[in-house]
Scaffold this motif. Structure first.
Motif, PDB file in Angstrom:
ATOM      1  N   ARG A 196      50.273  31.449  38.072  1.00 29.61           N
ATOM      2  CA  ARG A 196      48.930  31.235  38.615  1.00 29.61           C
ATOM      3  C   ARG A 196      47.998  32.436  38.432  1.00 29.61           C
ATOM      4  O   ARG A 196      46.810  32.287  38.203  1.00 29.61           O
ATOM      5  N   THR A 197      48.549  33.650  38.536  1.00 31.39           N
ATOM      6  CA  THR A 197      47.705  34.840  38.402  1.00 31.39           C
ATOM      7  C   THR A 197      47.143  34.944  36.986  1.00 31.39           C
ATOM      8  O   THR A 197      45.936  35.095  36.790  1.00 31.39           O
TER       9      THR A 197
ATOM     10  N   ALA B 148      44.547  32.295  36.366  1.00 36.57           N
ATOM     11  CA  ALA B 148      43.247  32.598  36.989  1.00 36.57           C
ATOM     12  C   ALA B 148      42.464  33.598  36.143  1.00 36.57           C
ATOM     13  O   ALA B 148      41.246  33.480  35.958  1.00 36.57           O
TER      14      ALA B 148
ATOM     15  N   LEU C  52      35.670  37.306  39.690  1.00 37.39           N
ATOM     16  CA  LEU C  52      37.111  37.426  39.888  1.00 37.39           C
ATOM     17  C   LEU C  52      37.389  38.689  40.686  1.00 37.39           C
ATOM     18  O   LEU C  52      37.020  39.787  40.280  1.00 37.39           O
TER      19      LEU C  52
ATOM     20  N   LEU D 206      40.443  40.811  41.944  1.00 39.60           N
ATOM     21  CA  LEU D 206      41.881  40.987  41.689  1.00 39.60           C
ATOM     22  C   LEU D 206      42.434  42.029  42.649  1.00 39.60           C
ATOM     23  O   LEU D 206      41.931  43.150  42.699  1.00 39.60           O
TER      24      LEU D 206
ATOM     25  N   THR E   6      42.407  36.758  43.832  1.00 45.09           N
ATOM     26  CA  THR E   6      43.635  36.585  43.060  1.00 45.09           C
ATOM     27  C   THR E   6      44.551  37.774  43.333  1.00 45.09           C
ATOM     28  O   THR E   6      44.185  38.911  43.047  1.00 45.09           O
TER      29      THR E   6
END
Lengths: 305, 305
Positions: B12-13, B16, B249, B251, B287
């Motif tokens: 998933r990371t 993304a 995004l 992170l 994320t």
């Protein structure tokens, strides 16, 4: 192959620039840094600073909607065109009063307003910014970039104002514009959305004189090989570029062209007291650019904007 | 053609990140901005911040030459390894005491000292900085650059320290490093030579928390689409990137890999009080990068340095 710097007439000034460009080519790329003052060095600053025109334009439309703004002494002096009162209040106080007109705006909203003005969309009174830049300086910037220079701009005016158009006018991204900074408030709402809002507070000192040197260092972390300016506020920056270990070039634009631009003189507070900056330049071994003699053309003939 | 981001494991990371890169490609180039925290996000910050090791290294060699330095409480606490006393004095006070070791140096002298340390030449005790960086992050930076992103680094530590090696480690020029700043004195001698000298004074606030947001704005004039961090000091910056108008995004690197790196947790002072940052992240839709799960390798296998 066409000749480089076509708008620079042959002579000692052009020769000094070409010699510098040749010498700089032997240095590591990371040392190739050039910084240009903006008002009076890259674009015309007379009869008024362009940013002051933007502020006045904004003030006039705000006063229409909110006549009470007239009561503020700084605004009254400006709207009445009372030069004596403007001088008595002082430019720093006037500038901060004008900054309050944009309080609460996001950076994007301010940039959009500045761009609309500079492209000539808001004010029919003013020419688009693209017609106010000096063609020979655009050519010098283009040549520096061909030689892999990092080219930046430094201004005593607001960084945010110039950043709104620095890329389209000069190809200079906002991070290479060093100017006076307005503080932002960082606000976070209950849902965690974080936004910036303009205040009317200056962040640090106005970007003039020695502050131009320390602010270029703080933002860029490098000393320019080439510095270009036109006024006493550029003195320390020009000295800094001229006193590096390698080849340096300090360029001083002398506004001596009443016919094609304006003729005026900036005086520096030196040991000799209020000495014309062009005399400091001659004494210091800087390269003086005579607008009348050295430039074949002053403004772009077919502006991009 | 080889696969992008080879050190990022499928999951998933990685999905993304890849989805963000695809979405960002449709935005204007000037909006493509990414900012990475440094300590704990781009390079290892344990057992101590790399810059603290540099300072300690310098302190030890100075004390050999000048034993009187031991009398300063901040230095005594450090040299004795007295963690309780270091905590009691506080990191800001300790950091300014350490900064005084470099007072009077030119920017070039400081950069040369930092570079010598980071390349491992001064101290045999420490590995070269090039072995401390995270390989997956180098690959992400490389991919962002292929997509014409402006990639910057933000640090709570000193900007000048990181700028000494940001180009060689990450390909990031000094003007794209935003960090805590030491003030410089601008000095001009009788012959007009202008030089900068380090002081032991901090310029503005330390670059942590909301200051990371306002300092990126002040230096860059743009909001990042992508922000990456690992600690509570990155909270506001991550929120800022996540709350822009376009694709964003945020992170967060979770240090959960005791085997290959270190396992530890940063707590943020939120409404829930000292909440682990990874929980804030989960709640905020950021994320989370699990070092143990998402990274195939942590450090470069054959470092360039």
């Amino acid at each position: 192959m066409s000749r480089i710097l076509p708008s620079w007439r042959p002579g000692r000034t052009r020769e000094a620039i070409v010699a510098f460009l040749e010498a700089a080519g032997s240095l590591p790329v990371e040392d190739r840094v050039a910084f240009f003052d903006n008002d009076g060095t890259l674009w015309c600053e007379r009869p008024r600073y362009v940013q002051l025109d933007f502020f006045l334009d904004t003030l006039r439309s705000r006063v229409t909607a909110d006549p009470g703004l007239r009561d503020r002494p700084e605004f009254a002096a400006l709207l009445d065109g009372d030069a004596g009162q403007v001088a008595a209040l002082g430019l720093p106080r006037i500038a901060l009063a004008l900054a309050s007109l944009f309080e609460g705006m996001s950076p994007e909203e301010f940039a959009a307003a500045a761009r609309a003005f500079l492209r000539g969309a808001v004010s029919g009174r003013y020419r688009p910014a693209s017609t106010l830049v000096y063609q020979p300086m655009l050519e010098l910037i283009a040549q520096l970039r061909r030689l892999d220079f990092t080219v930046g701009i430094v201004t005593g005016g607001g960084a945010d104002f110039l950043r709104a158009v620095s890329q389209e006018l000069y190809g200079v991204p906002p991070e290479l514009v060093v100017g006076s900074l307005i503080e932002y408030d960082v606000t976070t709402d209950a849902r965690g959305a974080t936004q910036l809002r303009r205040t009317a507070r200056l962040l640090g000192a106005a970007n003039e004189g020695p502050a131009k040197v320390s602010n270029i260092q703080a933002q860029l972390g490098r000393r320019p090989l080439l510095a270009a300016g036109n006024s006493a506020g550029d003195l320390e920056m020009l000295q800094w570029a001229a006193s590096g270990p390698g080849p340096g070039l300090a360029l001083l634009v002398d506004h001596d062209d009443a016919e094609r631009e304006h003729a005026y003189e900036s005086r520096a507070e030196t040991v000799a007291n209020a000495e014309p900056i062009a005399e400091v330049a001659a004494r210091s071994g800087w390269t003086v650019v005579s607008m009348a003699t050295d430039w074949e053309s002053v403004f772009p003939s077919s502006p991009a904007g």
